[in-house]
Design an enzyme around this catalytic site. Structure first.
Site, PDB file in Angstrom:
ATOM      1  N   LYS A  77      27.033  75.224  25.189  1.00 42.86           N
ATOM      2  CA  LYS A  77      27.924  75.984  24.305  1.00 42.86           C
ATOM      3  C   LYS A  77      29.273  75.270  24.202  1.00 42.86           C
ATOM      4  O   LYS A  77      29.784  74.767  25.202  1.00 42.86           O
ATOM      5  CB  LYS A  77      28.089  77.391  24.890  1.00 42.86           C
ATOM      6  CG  LYS A  77      28.870  78.373  24.029  1.00 42.86           C
ATOM      7  CD  LYS A  77      28.870  79.765  24.678  1.00 42.86           C
ATOM      8  CE  LYS A  77      29.634  80.800  23.894  1.00 42.86           C
ATOM      9  NZ  LYS A  77      29.620  82.136  24.526  1.00 42.86           N
ATOM     10  N   SER A 152      28.301  85.978  21.576  1.00 50.52           N
ATOM     11  CA  SER A 152      28.833  84.800  20.946  1.00 50.52           C
ATOM     12  C   SER A 152      28.036  83.505  21.164  1.00 50.52           C
ATOM     13  O   SER A 152      28.269  82.530  20.451  1.00 50.52           O
ATOM     14  CB  SER A 152      30.255  84.577  21.468  1.00 50.52           C
ATOM     15  OG  SER A 152      30.232  84.328  22.860  1.00 50.52           O
ATOM     16  N   SER A 176      27.509  88.073  25.931  1.00 48.61           N
ATOM     17  CA  SER A 176      27.263  86.959  25.006  1.00 48.61           C
ATOM     18  C   SER A 176      26.128  86.011  25.352  1.00 48.61           C
ATOM     19  O   SER A 176      25.811  85.129  24.561  1.00 48.61           O
ATOM     20  CB  SER A 176      28.532  86.140  24.842  1.00 48.61           C
ATOM     21  OG  SER A 176      29.370  86.791  23.932  1.00 48.61           O
TER      22      SER A 176
HETATM   23  N1  GLN Z   1      30.694  90.442  22.070  1.00 54.95           N
HETATM   24  C1  GLN Z   1      31.645  90.641  23.124  1.00 54.95           C
HETATM   25  C2  GLN Z   1      33.043  90.401  22.640  1.00 54.95           C
HETATM   26  O1  GLN Z   1      33.184  90.206  21.498  1.00 54.95           O
HETATM   27  C3  GLN Z   1      31.291  89.779  24.274  1.00 54.95           C
HETATM   28  C4  GLN Z   1      31.723  88.392  24.119  1.00 54.95           C
HETATM   29  C5  GLN Z   1      31.302  87.532  25.242  1.00 54.95           C
HETATM   30  O2  GLN Z   1      30.517  87.930  26.094  1.00 54.95           O
HETATM   31  N2  GLN Z   1      31.825  86.322  25.229  1.00 54.95           N
HETATM   32  O3  GLN Z   1      33.975  90.409  23.371  1.00 54.95           O
END
Ligand code: GLN
Length: 484
Positions: A77, A152, A176
């Site tokens: 990532k 994400s 994420s």
């Molecule tokens: N979707 C969650 C957020 O927007 C989690 C993001 C993540 O785990 N990096 O914060």
């Protein structure tokens, strides 16, 4: 040789051991797939085919012994630092930044023999649940290109689902890794807080962030998790001591495990297809003689509110360092103050700005006690609560996400709807416990559905053993998918 890109890590290692395939052949096969599919899926921000082939050549003729990821292509990532390679966090503000060092996980992958083939797309600074917040381009779900891959870590999950790599790294601050794994029909693990070093992971919310693997099955995920885990002196929050051995006990089965399920689940809002898979899972577990017990989970709404206060507070502080002076992008301006303002104004996307504002607000003198301090108290309560639950049961089972993948564009203008995608995942980050998403079936629309297991902090061994049991029961292993 049949399709090399369909092999699991142990199958691949078996062939390498007999010298029946070479790392260059395997890396080429995956790069070919990426070349074909990534024009439509767009999982990668940077593909480093030449470097990957050079690395594969170095491994040629080498011995896989003692290197569990020998010749295994991996995608990383793009919020994880790799020396000399772009690391943008999918943000314009980091365009052009090339870190002078490797994240600990990158060093560990390399020591284990892996071949890193590129950096994957994400929501800017890992903020989002659909990978639509990337400053560069969106990523599509390989199962159906009209749908979001989740986020994400959507680039990493889509790359694995489309057969561009067998394994990818993601990061999980509130879900994420698990939510995109569930949307793309692959396995994703977030370890206990501190299990995997965060050194070299660009910080979003430091008290919640964890790196973890996304792979096609539980065994490949556990093998990679093992490589990544363990104390690192360069991360002050790294757990001391050695990491638990994950692979040996994988086949011990579900026998003797006590599984908790949320008592209030009937009242939770979720898509009927998710409820159906959850009920089917329970039926099958009971038929296998697994002891299932209802447990009262702390209020989901409380956990998600607490998450968004803490995560944004920490993000507002962590992102203060992007000012045009030290990294990446700088706006030309006449004065220093203008330069800061314009760099940040032009460099950050809308969602990132929203979070910086919210985070600054909850930390401001007038609201600190009402929001931030309160959220910290709630966090402590959730932590204690789960501690008690895991005295009674070994694992808690629940869906990973309340819906299967949603359509691209469907939630992007509705931040609250987007935030609610994480309602089942954030408690694991708040309580620092390990959790995994395992593909459990398909929705009537043909989109994957993932089920989640959580274990007590430090108990990854039980987690992957339970997940392996579920995977066997479902009889479902990801193979190439496309849409594309
Ligand atoms: N979707 C969650 C957020 O927007 C989690 C993001 C993540 O785990 N990096 O914060």
């Amino acid at each position: 040789m049949d399709d090399l890109t369909a092999l699991s890590i142990p199958e691949l290692q078996g062939l390498y051991g007999k010298r029946a395939v070479s790392p260059v052949e395997v890396v080429r096969a995956y790069l070919d797939n990426a070349g074909k599919k990534d024009t439509s899926v767009r999982a990668f921000l940077h593909l480093s085919a030449d470097d990957a082939l050079a690395r594969a050549r170095e491994l040629e003729g080498g011995n896989p012994d003692g290197r569990p990821l020998f010749g295994v292509p991996v995608a990383v990532k793009d919020n994880i630092c790799m020396r000399g390679h772009p690391t943008t966090c999918a943000s314009k503000i980091l365009e052009g930044y090339r870190p002078p060092y490797n994240a600990t996980v990158v060093d560990r992958l390399i020591d284990a023999g892996a071949v890193i083939i590129g950096k994957t797309n994400l929501d800017e600074f890992a903020m989002g649940s659909s990978t639509e917040n990337s400053a560069f381009h969106i990523t599509r779900n390989p199962w159906n290109l009209e749908y979001a891959p989740g986020g994400s870590s959507g680039g990493s999950a889509a790359a694995v689902a489309a057969g561009m790599v067998p394994v990818a790294l993601g990061s999980d601050t509130g879900g994420s890794i698990r939510q995109p794994a569930s949307f793309c029909g692959v396995v994703g693990i977030k370890g206990s807080y501190g299990r995997i070093s965060r050194y070299g992971l660009v910080a979003f919310a430091s008290s919640l962030d964890q790196i973890g693997p996304i792979a096609r099955d539980v065994r490949d995920s556990a093998i990679t998790m093992q490589v990544l885990s363990g104390h690192d002196a360069r991360d002050a929050t790294s757990l001391p001591g050695s990491a638990p051995e994950l692979v040996a006990g994988l086949d011990d089965g579900l026998d003797g495990l006590r599984i908790g399920i949320p008592a209030a689940m009937a009242e939770w809002e979720m898509d009927p297809s998710i409820r159906e898979v959850m009920n089917r899972t329970l039926g099958e577990l009971r038929a296998e003689g697994v002891v299932i017990e209802e447990v009262d989970l702390p209020g989901m709404e409380t956990a998600i509110a607490c998450y968004y206060v803490i995560a944004n507070a920490e993000a507002s502080s962590n992102l203060a360092r992007y000012d045009g002076v030290r990294y990446g992008y700088r706006s030309p301006s006449d004065s220093l103050a203008d330069m800061y303002e314009q760099t940040r104004g032009d460099g950050f996307g809308e969602e990132v700005k929203r979070r910086i504002l919210l985070g600054t607000y909850v930390l401001s003198a007038g609201y600190y006690d009402a929001y931030y301090a309160k959220a910290q108290q709630v966090k402590a309560m959730i932590f204690e609560y789960f501690g008690r639950i895991f005295e009674r049961v070994d694992l808690v089972l629940l869906p990973t996400s309340p819906t299967p993948a949603f359509k691209l564009g469907e939630r992007i203008d509705d931040p609250i709807a987007m935030y609610l995608s994480d309602i089942f995942t954030t408690p694991a980050n708040i309580a620092g416990m390990p959790a995994i998403s395992v593909p459990a079936g398909l929705s009537p629309g043909g989109l994957p559905i993932g089920m989640q297991l959580r274990a007590g902090a430090g108990r990854e061994q039980t987690l992957v053993r339970g997940a392996m049991g579920l995977e066997r029961m479902y009889g479902f292993r990801m193979n190439h998918r496309c849409g594309c």
